[in-house]
Design a protein around this motif. Sequence first.
Motif, short mmCIF file in Angstrom:
data_model
loop_
_atom_site.label_atom_id
_atom_site.label_comp_id
_atom_site.label_asym_id
_atom_site.label_seq_id
_atom_site.Cartn_x
_atom_site.Cartn_y
_atom_site.Cartn_z
N GLU A 42 -5.89 2.83 7.46
CA GLU A 42 -6.49 2.88 5.66
C GLU A 42 -6.24 4.02 5.35
O GLU A 42 -6.22 4.78 4.21
CB GLU A 42 -7.95 2.21 5.25
N THR A 62 -2.86 5.58 4.10
CA THR A 62 -2.70 5.07 2.74
C THR A 62 -3.23 5.74 1.62
O THR A 62 -2.27 6.40 1.15
CB THR A 62 -3.16 3.58 3.34
N TRP A 114 -1.71 7.93 -0.96
CA TRP A 114 -2.10 7.82 -2.87
C TRP A 114 -1.88 9.43 -2.82
O TRP A 114 -1.76 10.20 -4.43
CB TRP A 114 -3.75 7.94 -2.64
#
Length: 209
Positions: free
Chosen positions: A103, A106, A110
């Motif tokens: 996470e 990820t 972004w």
Amino acid sequence: MRNTRTLTRRAALTATAVTAALVLAACGNDSDSASSGHDGHSASSSSASSSAAAHNEQDMAFAQGMIPHHQQALEMAKLAVGRASSATVKSLASRIEKAQDPEIQTMNGWLKSWGQDMSSSMPGMDHSAGSGMPGMMDGTDMGHLKKMSGTDFDTMFLTMMIDHHKGAVEMATAEKNKGAYGPATSMADDIITAQTAEITEMNNLLGKG
């Protein structure tokens, strides 16, 4: 003889016409393909651009805050490998690490796509010393945890991680309610589900279930 020459000439003219037609058709196809490819590229670029643009301040705050929040959870989880006495606590720590490390990657992706850099956008942040985010441990708490082992470590780890998870759930709930970026709100929903379940599990291990 004349008939033969006439037929030969007609055949030659027909062949030339067919060849010309084929060349024109091929050019037309190339033009269509080029046009199609260009349109497809434009659509892809437009999609990527709109994807990067379809976020708001809440989405950025979520990623910029949750990354160091997760990093502290990983720091705590790694301590359990050599200090925890309970196999269940070690298993929990391993699950936390496996869930939260991807996470982090990820969310970093972004921020990069949004033209944001966490270190420059949040100057002076020290995720191990607390930053006002819910559930973050301060340096003193982390120092105590690092000095413990055995059952004392298990108890303190679970107690601290429950508070840490509650903070993550609070942050994720804000993202779910106010965020605009689909992947971020989806991750927030996953965090709420997974960490709420782990809070229940840890309370049970502490005899508080």
